[in-house]
Design a protein around this motif. Structure first.
Motif, mmCIF file in Angstrom:
data_model
loop_
_atom_site.group_PDB
_atom_site.id
_atom_site.type_symbol
_atom_site.label_atom_id
_atom_site.label_comp_id
_atom_site.label_asym_id
_atom_site.label_seq_id
_atom_site.Cartn_x
_atom_site.Cartn_y
_atom_site.Cartn_z
ATOM 1 N N SER A 114 48.819 36.166 48.038
ATOM 2 C CA SER A 114 47.966 37.293 48.394
ATOM 3 C C SER A 114 48.504 38.509 47.640
ATOM 4 O O SER A 114 49.629 38.944 47.890
ATOM 5 C CB SER A 114 48.007 37.542 49.905
ATOM 6 N N ILE A 115 47.702 39.032 46.709
ATOM 7 C CA ILE A 115 48.172 40.147 45.889
ATOM 8 C C ILE A 115 47.205 41.323 45.964
ATOM 9 O O ILE A 115 46.041 41.177 46.335
ATOM 10 C CB ILE A 115 48.364 39.732 44.412
ATOM 11 N N ALA A 116 47.740 42.482 45.606
ATOM 12 C CA ALA A 116 46.924 43.669 45.374
ATOM 13 C C ALA A 116 47.121 44.035 43.905
ATOM 14 O O ALA A 116 48.177 43.776 43.329
ATOM 15 C CB ALA A 116 47.355 44.819 46.278
ATOM 16 N N ILE A 117 46.112 44.611 43.316
ATOM 17 C CA ILE A 117 46.185 45.032 41.920
ATOM 18 C C ILE A 117 46.122 46.546 41.877
ATOM 19 O O ILE A 117 45.181 47.148 42.386
ATOM 20 C CB ILE A 117 45.036 44.428 41.091
ATOM 21 N N TYR A 118 47.158 47.160 41.290
ATOM 22 C CA TYR A 118 47.156 48.612 41.104
ATOM 23 C C TYR A 118 46.657 48.907 39.695
ATOM 24 O O TYR A 118 47.227 48.434 38.718
ATOM 25 C CB TYR A 118 48.554 49.212 41.292
ATOM 26 N N GLY A 119 45.601 49.698 39.622
ATOM 27 C CA GLY A 119 45.038 50.098 38.329
ATOM 28 C C GLY A 119 43.836 49.248 37.979
ATOM 29 O O GLY A 119 43.979 48.097 37.589
ATOM 30 N N MET A 120 42.650 49.801 38.139
ATOM 31 C CA MET A 120 41.428 49.037 37.886
ATOM 32 C C MET A 120 40.729 49.486 36.602
ATOM 33 O O MET A 120 39.506 49.545 36.521
ATOM 34 C CB MET A 120 40.496 49.117 39.088
ATOM 35 N N GLY A 121 41.540 49.774 35.591
ATOM 36 C CA GLY A 121 40.995 49.985 34.255
ATOM 37 C C GLY A 121 40.712 48.628 33.628
ATOM 38 O O GLY A 121 40.537 47.615 34.325
ATOM 39 N N ASP A 122 40.693 48.581 32.313
ATOM 40 C CA ASP A 122 40.362 47.345 31.610
ATOM 41 C C ASP A 122 41.314 46.199 31.960
ATOM 42 O O ASP A 122 40.869 45.073 32.217
ATOM 43 C CB ASP A 122 40.375 47.573 30.095
ATOM 44 N N LEU A 123 42.624 46.455 31.968
ATOM 45 C CA LEU A 123 43.573 45.382 32.282
ATOM 46 C C LEU A 123 43.426 44.912 33.729
ATOM 47 O O LEU A 123 43.549 43.714 34.009
ATOM 48 C CB LEU A 123 45.010 45.830 32.015
ATOM 49 N N GLY A 124 43.170 45.826 34.640
ATOM 50 C CA GLY A 124 42.955 45.441 36.035
ATOM 51 C C GLY A 124 41.737 44.542 36.185
ATOM 52 O O GLY A 124 41.773 43.534 36.904
ATOM 53 N N GLU A 125 40.667 44.898 35.490
ATOM 54 C CA GLU A 125 39.457 44.074 35.553
ATOM 55 C C GLU A 125 39.709 42.691 34.948
ATOM 56 O O GLU A 125 39.253 41.681 35.480
ATOM 57 C CB GLU A 125 38.300 44.773 34.845
ATOM 58 N N ARG A 126 40.451 42.641 33.833
ATOM 59 C CA ARG A 126 40.755 41.333 33.222
ATOM 60 C C ARG A 126 41.614 40.480 34.146
ATOM 61 O O ARG A 126 41.432 39.263 34.235
ATOM 62 C CB ARG A 126 41.477 41.494 31.882
ATOM 63 N N LEU A 127 42.549 41.122 34.864
ATOM 64 C CA LEU A 127 43.381 40.374 35.797
ATOM 65 C C LEU A 127 42.541 39.813 36.944
ATOM 66 O O LEU A 127 42.714 38.664 37.346
ATOM 67 C CB LEU A 127 44.524 41.241 36.328
ATOM 68 N N VAL A 128 41.627 40.610 37.451
ATOM 69 C CA VAL A 128 40.720 40.113 38.498
ATOM 70 C C VAL A 128 39.954 38.909 37.975
ATOM 71 O O VAL A 128 39.876 37.866 38.639
ATOM 72 C CB VAL A 128 39.731 41.215 38.963
ATOM 73 N N ASP A 129 39.400 39.021 36.780
ATOM 74 C CA ASP A 129 38.631 37.921 36.197
ATOM 75 C C ASP A 129 39.494 36.667 36.044
ATOM 76 O O ASP A 129 39.017 35.546 36.224
ATOM 77 C CB ASP A 129 38.064 38.320 34.830
ATOM 78 N N GLU A 130 40.758 36.848 35.717
ATOM 79 C CA GLU A 130 41.685 35.730 35.520
ATOM 80 C C GLU A 130 42.050 35.046 36.839
ATOM 81 O O GLU A 130 42.190 33.832 36.898
ATOM 82 C CB GLU A 130 42.953 36.246 34.842
ATOM 83 N N VAL A 131 42.190 35.842 37.903
ATOM 84 C CA VAL A 131 42.723 35.317 39.158
ATOM 85 C C VAL A 131 41.625 34.876 40.133
ATOM 86 O O VAL A 131 41.854 33.967 40.936
ATOM 87 C CB VAL A 131 43.656 36.364 39.822
ATOM 88 N N GLU A 132 40.442 35.486 40.052
ATOM 89 C CA GLU A 132 39.417 35.118 41.040
ATOM 90 C C GLU A 132 39.054 33.648 40.910
ATOM 91 O O GLU A 132 39.185 33.037 39.862
ATOM 92 C CB GLU A 132 38.191 36.027 40.918
ATOM 93 N N ASN A 133 38.657 33.083 42.033
ATOM 94 C CA ASN A 133 38.314 31.654 42.144
ATOM 95 C C ASN A 133 39.515 30.738 41.915
ATOM 96 O O ASN A 133 39.388 29.645 41.364
ATOM 97 C CB ASN A 133 37.163 31.289 41.191
ATOM 98 N N THR A 134 40.695 31.228 42.307
ATOM 99 C CA THR A 134 41.909 30.406 42.269
ATOM 100 C C THR A 134 42.517 30.409 43.668
ATOM 101 O O THR A 134 41.968 31.002 44.593
ATOM 102 C CB THR A 134 42.950 30.954 41.262
ATOM 103 N N ASP A 135 43.690 29.787 43.799
ATOM 104 C CA ASP A 135 44.394 29.761 45.083
ATOM 105 C C ASP A 135 45.042 31.099 45.420
ATOM 106 O O ASP A 135 45.536 31.280 46.532
ATOM 107 C CB ASP A 135 45.485 28.686 45.069
ATOM 108 N N VAL A 136 45.083 32.026 44.473
ATOM 109 C CA VAL A 136 45.671 33.345 44.702
ATOM 110 C C VAL A 136 44.551 34.298 45.109
ATOM 111 O O VAL A 136 43.550 34.433 44.401
ATOM 112 C CB VAL A 136 46.408 33.858 43.450
ATOM 113 N N ASN A 137 44.731 34.936 46.253
ATOM 114 C CA ASN A 137 43.730 35.851 46.791
ATOM 115 C C ASN A 137 44.061 37.288 46.394
ATOM 116 O O ASN A 137 45.182 37.749 46.586
ATOM 117 C CB ASN A 137 43.703 35.745 48.321
ATOM 118 N N ILE A 138 43.083 37.983 45.854
ATOM 119 C CA ILE A 138 43.233 39.419 45.595
ATOM 120 C C ILE A 138 42.716 40.124 46.842
ATOM 121 O O ILE A 138 41.509 40.187 47.083
ATOM 122 C CB ILE A 138 42.460 39.868 44.349
#
Length: 160
Positions: free
Chosen positions: A70-94
Motif C-alpha cells: 500500500s503506497i502513496a505517491i508524492y508528486g503528480m507531475g509527469d513522473l507521478g502519472e507514469r508511476l500510477v500507470d505502471e503500478v495500477e492493476n497490480t498487487d500494489v495498491n496506490i
C-alpha cells in the motif's frame, strides 16, 4: 563645485547600474543552469526507466520485495502519472497521491494536500527526484513510514 558633484553623482549611478545589471545577469545564468541541471537529471532518469521497461523489468517487484503493498505517491507531475500507470492493476495498491498544487483525482486515485490527514501506508514514493532531500523531511513530519525516492526505486532495482 556643483558641476563636480553632478559628475560624481552621474558616475556613481553609472557604476551602480553596471553592478546591478551584472548581478541580475548572473542570477539569470545560475537560475538557467539549475533548470538545465533539473531537466538533465530528469532525462537521465527517464532514460534509465525506459531501459528497464525494454528489458521487461517490472518495478512493482521492488515494492513487493520490501513489503510495500500500500503506497502513496508524492508528486503528480509527469513522473507521478507514469508511476500510477505502471503500478495500477497490480498487487500494489496506490492508496492516494499527494501534491502541493494539484487537487482532485488521477486514474481514480484521490490527490491530497500535505495539510490533509494522510492515512497510513507502507511507503510514500517521491517522484520529484531532484528535490527529494528537501521534500523528505516535510513528509516525515506528516506520516510515519518509509519515504522513498522514485530514483532509488529505478536505480536500486537494477543493481539487484
Amino acid at each position: 563645485m556643483r558641476e563636480i558633484g553632478t559628475v560624481i553623482l552621474v558616475l556613481t549611478s553609472f557604476f551602480a547600474g553596471i553592478l546591478v545589471s551584472r548581478h541580475l545577469a548572473f542570477k539569470r545564468i545560475v537560475s538557467g543552469s539549475n533548470t538545465i541541471s533539473k531537466y538533465m537529471c530528469l532525462f537521465k532518469f527517464s532514460n534509465k526507466w525506459i531501459s528497464l521497461k525494454q528489458k521487461e523489468t517490472d518495478i512493482v517487484a521492488y515494492f513487493k520485495d520490501r513489503g510495500y503493498y500500500s503506497i502513496a505517491i508524492y508528486g503528480m507531475g509527469d513522473l507521478g502519472e507514469r508511476l500510477v500507470d505502471e503500478v495500477e492493476n497490480t498487487d500494489v495498491n496506490i492508496a492516494y497521491a499527494i501534491d502541493r498544487s494539484r487537487k482532485g483525482q488521477y486514474a481514480n486515485i484521490q490527490i491530497k494536500s500535505l495539510e490533509e490527514i494522510l492515512p497510513q501506508v507502507d511507503a510514500v514514493i517521491v517522484t520529484p527526484i531532484y528535490d527529494f532531500w528537501r521534500i523528505k523531511p516535510i513528509i516525515m513530519d506528516r506520516i510515519d513510514c518509509p519515504i522513498v525516492s522514485l530514483e532509488d526505486v529505478i536505480y536500486k532495482y537494477e543493481e539487484e
